[in-house]
Motif scaffolding. Structure first.
Motif, PDB file in Angstrom:
ATOM      1  N   GLU A 320       4.575   7.377  24.246  1.00  0.00           N
ATOM      2  CA  GLU A 320       5.563   6.774  25.151  1.00  0.00           C
ATOM      3  C   GLU A 320       4.855   6.879  26.703  1.00  0.00           C
ATOM      4  OE1 GLU A 320       8.440   9.847  24.567  1.00  0.00           O
ATOM      5  OE2 GLU A 320       9.800   8.579  23.117  1.00  0.00           O
ATOM      6  N   THR A 321       3.873   7.048  26.969  1.00  0.00           N
ATOM      7  CA  THR A 321       3.138   7.179  28.101  1.00  0.00           C
ATOM      8  C   THR A 321       2.505   5.962  28.502  1.00  0.00           C
ATOM      9  OG1 THR A 321       0.937   8.202  27.558  1.00  0.00           O
ATOM     10  CG2 THR A 321       2.737   9.717  28.140  1.00  0.00           C
ATOM     11  N   ALA A 322       2.252   5.184  27.293  1.00  0.00           N
ATOM     12  CA  ALA A 322       1.658   3.740  27.417  1.00  0.00           C
ATOM     13  C   ALA A 322       2.639   2.710  27.980  1.00  0.00           C
ATOM     14  CB  ALA A 322       0.884   3.313  25.970  1.00  0.00           C
ATOM     15  N   ARG A 323       1.714   2.198  28.980  1.00  0.00           N
ATOM     16  CA  ARG A 323       2.370   0.642  29.757  1.00  0.00           C
ATOM     17  C   ARG A 323       1.638  -0.322  29.306  1.00  0.00           C
ATOM     18  NH1 ARG A 323       2.422   3.720  35.732  1.00  0.00           N
ATOM     19  NH2 ARG A 323       3.925   5.235  35.251  1.00  0.00           N
ATOM     20  N   ARG A 324       0.553  -0.461  29.226  1.00  0.00           N
ATOM     21  CA  ARG A 324      -0.465  -1.778  28.730  1.00  0.00           C
ATOM     22  C   ARG A 324      -0.828  -1.757  27.416  1.00  0.00           C
ATOM     23  NH1 ARG A 324      -4.531  -1.917  31.049  1.00  0.00           N
ATOM     24  NH2 ARG A 324      -4.687  -0.090  31.969  1.00  0.00           N
ATOM     25  N   ASP A 350       6.255  -4.375  25.356  1.00  0.00           N
ATOM     26  CA  ASP A 350       5.239  -5.129  25.480  1.00  0.00           C
ATOM     27  C   ASP A 350       3.795  -4.480  25.776  1.00  0.00           C
ATOM     28  OD1 ASP A 350       6.730  -7.419  25.442  1.00  0.00           O
ATOM     29  OD2 ASP A 350       7.496  -7.124  27.497  1.00  0.00           O
ATOM     30  N   VAL A 351       3.906  -3.207  24.958  1.00  0.00           N
ATOM     31  CA  VAL A 351       2.655  -2.688  24.902  1.00  0.00           C
ATOM     32  C   VAL A 351       1.781  -3.152  24.277  1.00  0.00           C
ATOM     33  CG1 VAL A 351       1.447  -0.474  24.493  1.00  0.00           C
ATOM     34  CG2 VAL A 351       3.357  -0.486  26.224  1.00  0.00           C
ATOM     35  N   ARG A 352       0.458  -3.203  24.125  1.00  0.00           N
ATOM     36  CA  ARG A 352      -0.114  -4.095  22.977  1.00  0.00           C
ATOM     37  C   ARG A 352      -0.623  -2.834  22.093  1.00  0.00           C
ATOM     38  NH1 ARG A 352      -3.218  -8.640  21.330  1.00  0.00           N
ATOM     39  NH2 ARG A 352      -5.025  -8.061  19.926  1.00  0.00           N
ATOM     40  N   VAL A 353      -0.153  -2.741  21.141  1.00  0.00           N
ATOM     41  CA  VAL A 353      -0.359  -1.718  19.992  1.00  0.00           C
ATOM     42  C   VAL A 353      -1.275  -2.012  18.959  1.00  0.00           C
ATOM     43  CG1 VAL A 353       0.749  -0.132  18.318  1.00  0.00           C
ATOM     44  CG2 VAL A 353       1.874  -0.429  20.393  1.00  0.00           C
ATOM     45  N   THR A 354      -2.242  -1.487  18.679  1.00  0.00           N
ATOM     46  CA  THR A 354      -3.369  -1.767  17.947  1.00  0.00           C
ATOM     47  C   THR A 354      -3.480  -0.635  16.903  1.00  0.00           C
ATOM     48  OG1 THR A 354      -4.446  -3.303  19.461  1.00  0.00           O
ATOM     49  CG2 THR A 354      -5.631  -2.712  17.510  1.00  0.00           C
ATOM     50  N   LEU A 355      -3.373  -0.834  15.511  1.00  0.00           N
ATOM     51  CA  LEU A 355      -3.916   0.131  14.530  1.00  0.00           C
ATOM     52  C   LEU A 355      -5.178  -0.295  13.680  1.00  0.00           C
ATOM     53  CD1 LEU A 355      -3.068   2.707  12.959  1.00  0.00           C
ATOM     54  CD2 LEU A 355      -1.574   1.223  11.490  1.00  0.00           C
ATOM     55  N   ILE A 356      -6.150   0.838  13.648  1.00  0.00           N
ATOM     56  CA  ILE A 356      -7.056   0.319  12.842  1.00  0.00           C
ATOM     57  C   ILE A 356      -7.509   1.341  11.832  1.00  0.00           C
ATOM     58  CG2 ILE A 356      -9.634  -0.126  12.698  1.00  0.00           C
ATOM     59  CD1 ILE A 356      -9.350  -0.287  16.036  1.00  0.00           C
ATOM     60  N   VAL A 357      -7.388   0.994  10.463  1.00  0.00           N
ATOM     61  CA  VAL A 357      -7.349   1.789   9.349  1.00  0.00           C
ATOM     62  C   VAL A 357      -8.345   1.422   8.332  1.00  0.00           C
ATOM     63  CG1 VAL A 357      -5.069   2.698   9.596  1.00  0.00           C
ATOM     64  CG2 VAL A 357      -5.493   0.966   8.096  1.00  0.00           C
ATOM     65  N   PRO A 358      -8.814   2.162   7.505  1.00  0.00           N
ATOM     66  CA  PRO A 358      -9.901   1.745   6.513  1.00  0.00           C
ATOM     67  C   PRO A 358      -9.088   0.719   5.380  1.00  0.00           C
ATOM     68  CG  PRO A 358      -9.704   4.137   6.526  1.00  0.00           C
ATOM     69  CD  PRO A 358      -8.510   3.687   7.173  1.00  0.00           C
ATOM     70  N   LYS A 359      -9.853  -0.218   4.832  1.00  0.00           N
ATOM     71  CA  LYS A 359      -9.410  -1.256   4.254  1.00  0.00           C
ATOM     72  C   LYS A 359      -9.471  -0.589   2.684  1.00  0.00           C
ATOM     73  CE  LYS A 359     -10.181  -6.084   2.656  1.00  0.00           C
ATOM     74  NZ  LYS A 359      -9.113  -6.434   3.259  1.00  0.00           N
ATOM     75  N   ASN A 360     -10.600   0.190   2.465  1.00  0.00           N
ATOM     76  CA  ASN A 360     -10.689   0.796   1.064  1.00  0.00           C
ATOM     77  C   ASN A 360     -10.682   2.415   1.368  1.00  0.00           C
ATOM     78  OD1 ASN A 360     -11.325  -1.411  -0.627  1.00  0.00           O
ATOM     79  ND2 ASN A 360     -13.256  -1.596   0.645  1.00  0.00           N
ATOM     80  N   ALA A 382       3.182  -5.330  16.770  1.00  0.00           N
ATOM     81  CA  ALA A 382       1.722  -4.445  16.702  1.00  0.00           C
ATOM     82  C   ALA A 382       0.678  -5.300  16.004  1.00  0.00           C
ATOM     83  CB  ALA A 382       2.087  -3.204  15.964  1.00  0.00           C
ATOM     84  N   HIS A 383      -0.509  -5.027  16.089  1.00  0.00           N
ATOM     85  CA  HIS A 383      -1.785  -5.454  15.507  1.00  0.00           C
ATOM     86  C   HIS A 383      -2.364  -4.712  14.680  1.00  0.00           C
ATOM     87  CE1 HIS A 383      -1.467  -8.758  18.641  1.00  0.00           C
ATOM     88  NE2 HIS A 383      -0.980  -7.936  19.431  1.00  0.00           N
ATOM     89  N   ILE A 384      -2.764  -4.938  13.492  1.00  0.00           N
ATOM     90  CA  ILE A 384      -3.349  -3.915  12.489  1.00  0.00           C
ATOM     91  C   ILE A 384      -4.376  -4.539  11.868  1.00  0.00           C
ATOM     92  CG2 ILE A 384      -2.905  -3.002  10.093  1.00  0.00           C
ATOM     93  CD1 ILE A 384       0.146  -3.137  10.672  1.00  0.00           C
ATOM     94  N   TYR A 385      -5.397  -3.788  11.800  1.00  0.00           N
ATOM     95  CA  TYR A 385      -6.787  -4.055  11.204  1.00  0.00           C
ATOM     96  C   TYR A 385      -7.170  -2.994  10.375  1.00  0.00           C
ATOM     97  CZ  TYR A 385      -7.195  -6.969  15.567  1.00  0.00           C
ATOM     98  OH  TYR A 385      -6.852  -7.922  16.458  1.00  0.00           O
TER      99      TYR A 385
END
Length: 475
Positions: A320-324, A350-360, A382-385
């Motif tokens: 909740e503290t994120a702005r950008r 409008d916060v750019r939320v990015t989540l990076i997790v393992p593929k396997n 959100a963006h997921i990788y």
């Protein structure tokens, strides 16, 4: 008739118990109801073994007593806490205030950190620091393997102990169960390294009857001479992680830190060590040693004997503290509803939320449960990788390029409710940018997951993901 009666008795008894528990999430209650109603005998056994997040009344009392001793001693030897209003930017004050409420650790300035380039660099520097130690070396790991990394670290401790350095090494009873039976563990003891096992499983029947076998100490703490500490996701094991080579390499992230943060990590180590040994608190170096022009940081130690739901509440506060921009890396992504909703809310504003997790993922349960959340997050923007080149084991959260939260905590139910964890919260643009650059490196080795990809999953895939996620609270 007898079977029907026993079925009804079990369902009634465990239903009453589940309803009588305070603080249980509705989703968790419903998951247990489903299991017990559909599989009453197996479900009742599972609930008996894994339904209660409790080490027992005696353990809870011991934890409170020991932490009170540690805090009382620490307050006698360190400077009084500084005012958060003057230390922390207004935007991030709620996160630092909440973190302080868990253990009582206040944010302190005068810290500095170096982000290790890779696993080998981290281990080389740590062993160099052990070889240079003059007074004490304290190490705690969830997993310690008898591989190259584990052996080299043990040898460094043996060398230090033989030259008169007080060395204490602690491992989790389950995560390092093979290591504590190894000749190397015995050799460490014979050389004078003081050893302890956190949450031992030498009496599994007793543990099962009085607590939960899967309540573990997942921390990774190193403190050297009360001046240097290491914090991050790396266990005492090679990246090849020979117990699960199929998913290797394990990709970790580690900070080498100096300043008042060292005393707070020392207090966490001491609280764990005192639970398993007869050591006196006065034997620990708990001193505030600020460095010039250092940044603000504080430590967090969470676990089943701390306040209920402290970790998910902290994650929500951080989000909740994120702005950008908000970037998260975690190997195990099975958050509770409050964290998911906070992430979606951040993306919607409008916060750019990015989540990076393992593929396997090394856990098929986690892999399925994680993907059940993808569509909701992607629809929010959100963006997921999914990281391709091994098992991304780094646990990081960066906010607006200014604040980083990292350590041993995953964004899953185990870290939220079951494990003892340790993390650091840092406000510093330089070190946060270094972590952000590392996160970008992870993204460059990842596949982007789009909403079109998720919509294209088969009905069978979606059903499987959602079934596993529904049962997630009991798995």
């Amino acid at each position: 008739m007898y079977t029907l009666f026993l079925h009804s008795l079990l369902v009634t008894a465990f239903t009453i118990r589940i309803l009588a528990r305070d603080g249980l999430l509705p989703s968790t209650r419903m998951a247990w109801f489903m299991v017990i109603l559909t599989l009453p005998f197996i479900g009742s056994a599972l609930y008996f073994l894994f339904g209660e997040v409790d080490l027992g009344h005696k353990a809870n009392q011991q934890q409170r007593r020991i932490f009170a001793i540690v805090h009382k001693y620490a307050h006698q030897v360190i400077a009084p806490p500084q005012d958060i209003d003057t230390l922390v930017d207004l935007q991030f004050q709620p996160a630092f205030r909440y973190t302080r409420s868990v253990n009582g650790f206040a944010p302190r300035d005068g810290n500095r950190a170096e982000l290790m380039a890779d696993a080998q660099t981290a281990r080389t520097r740590l062993i160099e620091d052990i070889d240079a130690a003059a007074e004490t070396v304290h190490i705690l790991y969830y997993i310690w393997l008898e591989d190259t990394t584990g052996t080299n670290t043990a040898r460094a401790l043996i060398r230090a102990a033989k030259r008169g350095v007080t060395c204490r090494a602690m491992v989790d009873g389950l995560g390092s169960r093979a290591f504590v039976k190894s000749p190397l563990w015995k050799e460490m003891a014979e050389a004078g390294v003081q050893l302890a096992i956190a949450l031992p499983i030498d009496r599994p029947i007793r543990t099962i009857l009085t607590s939960r076998l899967d309540l573990r100490n997942h921390r990774k703490i190193t403190v050297i001479d009360g001046k240097i500490t290491y914090c991050g996701s790396q266990n005492c094991a090679d990246p090849e992680f020979r117990v699960k080579p199929k998913y290797a390499p394990w990709v970790d992230i580690v900070l080498r830190m100096e300043g008042p943060i060292v005393a707070q990590n020392q207090m966490l180590f001491a609280s764990d060590w005192l639970k398993e040994t007869d050591t006196q608190i006065e034997e620990f170096q708990i001193e505030t040693q600020p460095v010039e022009n250092g940044f603000v940081a504080q430590a967090l130690g969470d676990g089943p004997t701390e306040r209920l739901r402290a970790s998910p509440q902290l994650f929500v506060t951080l989000i909740e503290t994120a702005r950008r921009e908000l970037v998260i890396t975690t190997p195990y992504f099975v958050p509770d509803p409050t964290v998911i909703e906070a992430l979606c809310a951040a993306a919607y504003r409008d916060v750019r939320v990015t989540l990076i997790v393992p593929k396997n993922n090394d856990s098929w349960i986690v892999a399925a449960a994680s993907r059940s959340f993808y569509r909701k997050l992607l629809e929010a923007g959100a963006h997921i990788y999914e990281y391709r080149d091994g098992l991304l084991h780094a646990k990081t959260l960066t906010i607006d390029g200014q604040v980083v939260f990292m350590g041993s905590s995953n964004m899953d139910i185990r870290s939220f409710d079951l494990n003892y964890e340790n993390d650091v919260l840092i406000q510093d643009q330089k070190i946060t940018q270094a972590v952000c650059e590392r996160q970008n490196e992870y993204i460059s080795c990842s596949d982007s997951v789009t909403l079109e990809d998720v919509v294209g999953w088969s009905v069978q895939q979606r059903i499987w993901h959602n079934v596993v996620a529904t049962l997630g609270p009991v798995l």
